[in-house]
Design a protein around this motif. Structure first.
Motif, PDB file in Angstrom:
ATOM      1  N   GLY A  44      40.504  29.398 -91.034  1.00  0.00           N
ATOM      2  CA  GLY A  44      39.352  29.525 -90.145  1.00  0.00           C
ATOM      3  C   GLY A  44      39.288  28.483 -89.056  1.00  0.00           C
ATOM      4  O   GLY A  44      38.313  28.418 -88.295  1.00  0.00           O
ATOM      5  N   GLY A  45      40.308  27.619 -88.986  1.00  0.00           N
ATOM      6  CA  GLY A  45      40.342  26.613 -87.930  1.00  0.00           C
ATOM      7  C   GLY A  45      39.434  25.433 -88.232  1.00  0.00           C
ATOM      8  O   GLY A  45      38.827  25.335 -89.299  1.00  0.00           O
ATOM      9  N   TRP A  46      39.396  24.507 -87.282  1.00  0.00           N
ATOM     10  CA  TRP A  46      38.569  23.309 -87.429  1.00  0.00           C
ATOM     11  C   TRP A  46      37.510  23.276 -86.342  1.00  0.00           C
ATOM     12  O   TRP A  46      37.812  23.477 -85.175  1.00  0.00           O
ATOM     13  CB  TRP A  46      39.422  22.041 -87.349  1.00  0.00           C
ATOM     14  CG  TRP A  46      38.620  20.794 -87.616  1.00  0.00           C
ATOM     15  CD1 TRP A  46      37.990  20.020 -86.717  1.00  0.00           C
ATOM     16  CD2 TRP A  46      38.344  20.228 -88.898  1.00  0.00           C
ATOM     17  NE1 TRP A  46      37.325  18.985 -87.340  1.00  0.00           N
ATOM     18  CE2 TRP A  46      37.529  19.091 -88.687  1.00  0.00           C
ATOM     19  CE3 TRP A  46      38.707  20.570 -90.203  1.00  0.00           C
ATOM     20  CZ2 TRP A  46      37.079  18.298 -89.743  1.00  0.00           C
ATOM     21  CZ3 TRP A  46      38.254  19.783 -91.244  1.00  0.00           C
ATOM     22  CH2 TRP A  46      37.447  18.652 -91.007  1.00  0.00           C
ATOM     23  N   LYS A  47      36.287  23.009 -86.733  1.00  0.00           N
ATOM     24  CA  LYS A  47      35.185  22.947 -85.776  1.00  0.00           C
ATOM     25  C   LYS A  47      34.529  21.574 -85.832  1.00  0.00           C
ATOM     26  O   LYS A  47      34.250  21.045 -86.899  1.00  0.00           O
ATOM     27  CB  LYS A  47      34.150  24.037 -86.077  1.00  0.00           C
ATOM     28  CG  LYS A  47      34.686  25.451 -85.980  1.00  0.00           C
ATOM     29  CD  LYS A  47      33.611  26.468 -86.342  1.00  0.00           C
ATOM     30  CE  LYS A  47      34.149  27.890 -86.236  1.00  0.00           C
ATOM     31  NZ  LYS A  47      35.252  28.147 -87.180  1.00  0.00           N
ATOM     32  N   GLY A  48      34.290  20.985 -84.671  1.00  0.00           N
ATOM     33  CA  GLY A  48      33.588  19.719 -84.604  1.00  0.00           C
ATOM     34  C   GLY A  48      34.492  18.510 -84.732  1.00  0.00           C
ATOM     35  O   GLY A  48      35.722  18.619 -84.803  1.00  0.00           O
ATOM     36  N   PRO A  49      33.892  17.325 -84.777  1.00  0.00           N
ATOM     37  CA  PRO A  49      34.657  16.068 -84.854  1.00  0.00           C
ATOM     38  C   PRO A  49      35.187  15.814 -86.257  1.00  0.00           C
ATOM     39  O   PRO A  49      34.766  16.441 -87.235  1.00  0.00           O
ATOM     40  CB  PRO A  49      33.624  15.018 -84.456  1.00  0.00           C
ATOM     41  CG  PRO A  49      32.323  15.598 -84.918  1.00  0.00           C
ATOM     42  CD  PRO A  49      32.440  17.085 -84.694  1.00  0.00           C
ATOM     43  N   LEU A  50      36.118  14.870 -86.342  1.00  0.00           N
ATOM     44  CA  LEU A  50      36.705  14.448 -87.608  1.00  0.00           C
ATOM     45  C   LEU A  50      36.651  12.934 -87.691  1.00  0.00           C
ATOM     46  O   LEU A  50      37.022  12.242 -86.741  1.00  0.00           O
ATOM     47  CB  LEU A  50      38.173  14.913 -87.694  1.00  0.00           C
ATOM     48  CG  LEU A  50      39.001  14.353 -88.859  1.00  0.00           C
ATOM     49  CD1 LEU A  50      38.504  14.915 -90.187  1.00  0.00           C
ATOM     50  CD2 LEU A  50      40.488  14.654 -88.662  1.00  0.00           C
ATOM     51  N   THR A  51      36.188  12.427 -88.825  1.00  0.00           N
ATOM     52  CA  THR A  51      36.170  10.985 -89.057  1.00  0.00           C
ATOM     53  C   THR A  51      37.136  10.642 -90.177  1.00  0.00           C
ATOM     54  O   THR A  51      37.119  11.275 -91.235  1.00  0.00           O
ATOM     55  CB  THR A  51      34.755  10.503 -89.440  1.00  0.00           C
ATOM     56  OG1 THR A  51      33.832  10.846 -88.410  1.00  0.00           O
ATOM     57  CG2 THR A  51      34.749   8.985 -89.633  1.00  0.00           C
ATOM     58  N   LEU A  52      37.980   9.642 -89.946  1.00  0.00           N
ATOM     59  CA  LEU A  52      38.907   9.141 -90.953  1.00  0.00           C
ATOM     60  C   LEU A  52      38.427   7.761 -91.403  1.00  0.00           C
ATOM     61  O   LEU A  52      37.952   6.975 -90.590  1.00  0.00           O
ATOM     62  CB  LEU A  52      40.322   9.026 -90.374  1.00  0.00           C
ATOM     63  CG  LEU A  52      40.937  10.300 -89.792  1.00  0.00           C
ATOM     64  CD1 LEU A  52      42.308  10.003 -89.198  1.00  0.00           C
ATOM     65  CD2 LEU A  52      41.052  11.396 -90.852  1.00  0.00           C
ATOM     66  N   TRP A  53      38.591   7.469 -92.688  1.00  0.00           N
ATOM     67  CA  TRP A  53      38.046   6.235 -93.262  1.00  0.00           C
ATOM     68  C   TRP A  53      39.129   5.398 -93.926  1.00  0.00           C
ATOM     69  O   TRP A  53      40.149   5.909 -94.361  1.00  0.00           O
ATOM     70  CB  TRP A  53      36.981   6.567 -94.322  1.00  0.00           C
ATOM     71  CG  TRP A  53      35.795   7.290 -93.790  1.00  0.00           C
ATOM     72  CD1 TRP A  53      35.683   8.627 -93.526  1.00  0.00           C
ATOM     73  CD2 TRP A  53      34.530   6.716 -93.447  1.00  0.00           C
ATOM     74  NE1 TRP A  53      34.435   8.929 -93.053  1.00  0.00           N
ATOM     75  CE2 TRP A  53      33.703   7.770 -92.985  1.00  0.00           C
ATOM     76  CE3 TRP A  53      34.013   5.429 -93.493  1.00  0.00           C
ATOM     77  CZ2 TRP A  53      32.397   7.563 -92.573  1.00  0.00           C
ATOM     78  CZ3 TRP A  53      32.709   5.213 -93.087  1.00  0.00           C
ATOM     79  CH2 TRP A  53      31.906   6.279 -92.627  1.00  0.00           C
ATOM     80  N   THR A  54      38.879   4.107 -94.044  1.00  0.00           N
ATOM     81  CA  THR A  54      39.708   3.203 -94.817  1.00  0.00           C
ATOM     82  C   THR A  54      38.913   1.935 -95.103  1.00  0.00           C
ATOM     83  O   THR A  54      37.747   1.832 -94.703  1.00  0.00           O
ATOM     84  CB  THR A  54      41.028   2.865 -94.096  1.00  0.00           C
ATOM     85  OG1 THR A  54      41.914   2.184 -95.013  1.00  0.00           O
ATOM     86  CG2 THR A  54      40.800   1.980 -92.886  1.00  0.00           C
ATOM     87  N   TYR A  55      39.523   0.980 -95.814  1.00  0.00           N
ATOM     88  CA  TYR A  55      38.865  -0.309 -96.017  1.00  0.00           C
ATOM     89  C   TYR A  55      39.351  -1.276 -94.947  1.00  0.00           C
ATOM     90  O   TYR A  55      40.414  -1.093 -94.339  1.00  0.00           O
ATOM     91  CB  TYR A  55      39.106  -0.872 -97.416  1.00  0.00           C
ATOM     92  CG  TYR A  55      40.556  -0.937 -97.845  1.00  0.00           C
ATOM     93  CD1 TYR A  55      41.355  -2.014 -97.481  1.00  0.00           C
ATOM     94  CD2 TYR A  55      41.115   0.074 -98.624  1.00  0.00           C
ATOM     95  CE1 TYR A  55      42.676  -2.078 -97.867  1.00  0.00           C
ATOM     96  CE2 TYR A  55      42.434   0.018 -99.008  1.00  0.00           C
ATOM     97  CZ  TYR A  55      43.213  -1.057 -98.628  1.00  0.00           C
ATOM     98  OH  TYR A  55      44.527  -1.108 -99.016  1.00  0.00           O
ATOM     99  N   GLN A  56      38.574  -2.294 -94.680  1.00  0.00           N
ATOM    100  CA  GLN A  56      38.843  -3.203 -93.575  1.00  0.00           C
ATOM    101  C   GLN A  56      40.130  -3.989 -93.810  1.00  0.00           C
ATOM    102  O   GLN A  56      40.266  -4.728 -94.780  1.00  0.00           O
ATOM    103  CB  GLN A  56      37.667  -4.165 -93.386  1.00  0.00           C
ATOM    104  CG  GLN A  56      36.423  -3.490 -92.842  1.00  0.00           C
ATOM    105  CD  GLN A  56      35.237  -4.422 -92.731  1.00  0.00           C
ATOM    106  OE1 GLN A  56      35.253  -5.531 -93.259  1.00  0.00           O
ATOM    107  NE2 GLN A  56      34.190  -3.980 -92.045  1.00  0.00           N
TER     108      GLN A  56
END
Length: 533
Positions: free
Chosen positions: A372-384
């Motif tokens: 169905g595809g991707w809609k909107g923004p994407l946030t990627l996370w990690t530790y500092q």
């Protein structure tokens, strides 16, 4: 086998515990008291973290700890098998009730005989909740652990019901459920013995321990403000003796400081990580020993986020990442692109058990479209951590280019904030994390990452098929456990709650003064093996 707030040990500056900031740096021979000219002596530097505790129940399992203490077993790096160290035999008919017999003639550095009671006393002290020993959780599988660690109120007992001293050289151990890999677990210094003197002054023992290893602590030990300790060869050691007569261990704030001393000619051996690896590979060439860490750096998917509920989306993200380019360009070759969960340096690892770990941008884009595809923004996370930031940005750029996701941002939180937020399901995108094996076996990584309720299962993964295979592996004999653990790992990776990216690699660089430098399981130099001259 690691608590939620310690997802692993340091690597390339990563702020992770447990146990891989495995350092073996050295210091200038002029930095402390000079050794006699004829004495084979060398200096080894460690991060200050390594000089924080020496009590088995509090120590981090560093190469210093293994120089001072010898547990019941060790792991043969050539075969990946757990072999007896202080144990004469470790046997069980059902992998729940175990009989452990000790080798005769072993003593502590003060001359006291090492007995079954020495192990029982040490283990009970660690498992007893009010002592607040860091490694208390490692005894959770022992019968009676709950009595020593009640959810409310004071413990009703002070000793584990699952530990019985049958005679001076025999221990009976009962677990709450089968675990065929107990001999691997027992290879950690957490399970080393302590002498009677330890229990009259636990704080004093932590500063100046009396061990049963190839080296003993000399002088005042960890005096207030101490930045170094001296290890002296223990002539009464019954195992493989150390090569050097004396080792000076000096603490550094980080590996980079130790490496600068190495470059200046004042350091004998040091763990090199991060950006210094490229320089070390050129400057030290054949005096740089590659160190494959027993760990994986992965991209975990929040299965509670509906956008990642479709397996095809997770597969698309995984196949959109070019692992080879990340390792070659960002890590300068000091890493192994992941084809599975664990590399061959981990017993049971080395299999290509991740079908979606191949780089195939066309397939990735097609899979995402099918979902169905991707809609909107994407946030990627990690530790500092500086390196994590660079890695995460590289992954974000590849997802943007290969999947057509226009808005990709990155977020970093302190590690002690990120893990609780993951547990509370407050993170809204994939997370880049490091995971080190709690003990030397593929089972440890799989159990930590995929078991429901594990503090380091950050994806919310819960699969009855994986759980059944894991339990069968724990109940099977050691040889059969390898195959069942691999099958369980493949089952989990077919569901792809996380995508392995690479297995990290460091290096042990050393001067021309020493030889025989080789890494132990966690990556630090085996101190007893280093030869001077």
């Amino acid at each position: 086998m690691r608590p939620p707030t310690t997802p692993g040990r340091r690597w390339a500056g990563a702020v992770v515990a447990s146990v891989l900031a495995v350092t073996a740096a050295a210091c200038s021979s002029g930095s402390g008291a000079a050794a006699p000219a004829a004495e084979k002596s060398y200096a080894v530097g460690v991060t200050s973290y390594f000089l924080s505790h020496f009590t088995p129940g509090k120590s981090i399992g560093s190469n210093l700890d293994y120089a001072l203490f010898t547990p019941l077993t060790s792991v043969d790096t050539a075969t990946g098998k757990a072999v007896n160290a202080m144990a004469e035999s470790i046997e069980s008919a059902d992998n729940t009730t175990w009989t452990i017999k000790l080798k005769p003639g072993w003593t502590f550095h003060n001359g006291e005989e090492v007995t079954a009671q020495s192990f029982a006393d040490s283990w009970n002290a660690t498992a007893y909740g009010p002592n607040a020993f860091t490694n208390n959780y490692m005894f959770a599988a022992f019968k009676g652990y709950a009595d020593l660690n009640p959810a409310d109120g004071k413990p009703s007992k002070k000793t584990l019901s699952g530990i019985e001293v049958a005679d001076r050289s025999t221990l009976k151990v009962t677990l709450t459920k089968p675990l065929s890999l107990l001999p691997y677990v027992l290879a950690q210094t957490t399970f080393a013995p302590m002498p009677k003197a330890a229990f009259s002054d636990l704080d004093g023992f932590d500063r100046k321990p009396i061990g049963n290893g190839p080296y003993r602590l000399e002088g005042d030990g960890l005096a207030a403000g101490a930045t170094k300790v001296v290890l002296r060869k223990f002539e009464g050691y019954k195992g493989q003796p150390g090569n050097a007569a004396r080792i000076e261990a000096k603490s550094y704030q980080d590996e980079a400081a130790a490496y600068r001393d190495l470059q200046a000619g004042n350091v004998d051996v040091t763990l090199v990580t991060g950006n210094n690896l490229t320089n070390a590979a050129t400057q030290f060439k054949d005096r740089l020993v590659r160190v494959p860490f027993p760990a994986v750096v992965y991209l975990g998917f929040p299965l509670w986020d509906k956008r990642f509920s479709d397996l095809r989306v997770r597969q698309a993200f995984s196949q959109a990442v070019d692992r080879d380019t990340i390792v070659k360009s960002l890590l300068r070759g000091f890493g192994q692109p992941a084809k599975g969960l664990a590399g061959p340096n981990i017993p049971g690892g080395g299999d290509a058990d991740c079908a979606a770990c191949s780089f195939d941008p066309a397939r990735a884009k097609a899979l995402l479209a099918e979902a169905g595809g991707w809609k909107g923004p994407l946030t990627l996370w990690t530790y500092q951590d500086p390196l994590n930031t660079v890695l995460l940005e590289a992954v974000g750029n590849q997802l943007r280019a290969n999947l057509g996701i226009e808005t990709v941002t990155t977020q970093a939180q302190p590690v002690d904030q990120l893990y609780p937020n993951l547990t509370a399901k407050k993170i809204d995108g994939p997370v880049l994390l490091y995971m080190g094996a709690g003990y030397p076996h593929l089972y440890a990584l799989a159990d930590q990452l995929f078991t429901k309720g594990s503090g380091t299962n950050v994806t919310g993964y819960d699969d009855p098929k994986f759980a059944a295979l894991r339990d069968r592996a724990a109940s099977a004999g050691q040889d059969e456990a390898f195959g069942l653990t691999r099958e369980a790992t493949r089952t989990a990776l077919d569901g792809l709650p996380l995508s392995p990216l690479f297995q990290p690699v460091g290096g042990l660089a050393h001067s021309t003064r020493v030889s025989g430098v080789r890494p132990e399981f966690l990556g630090g130099a085996v101190l007893a093996a280093v030869k001077v001259g």
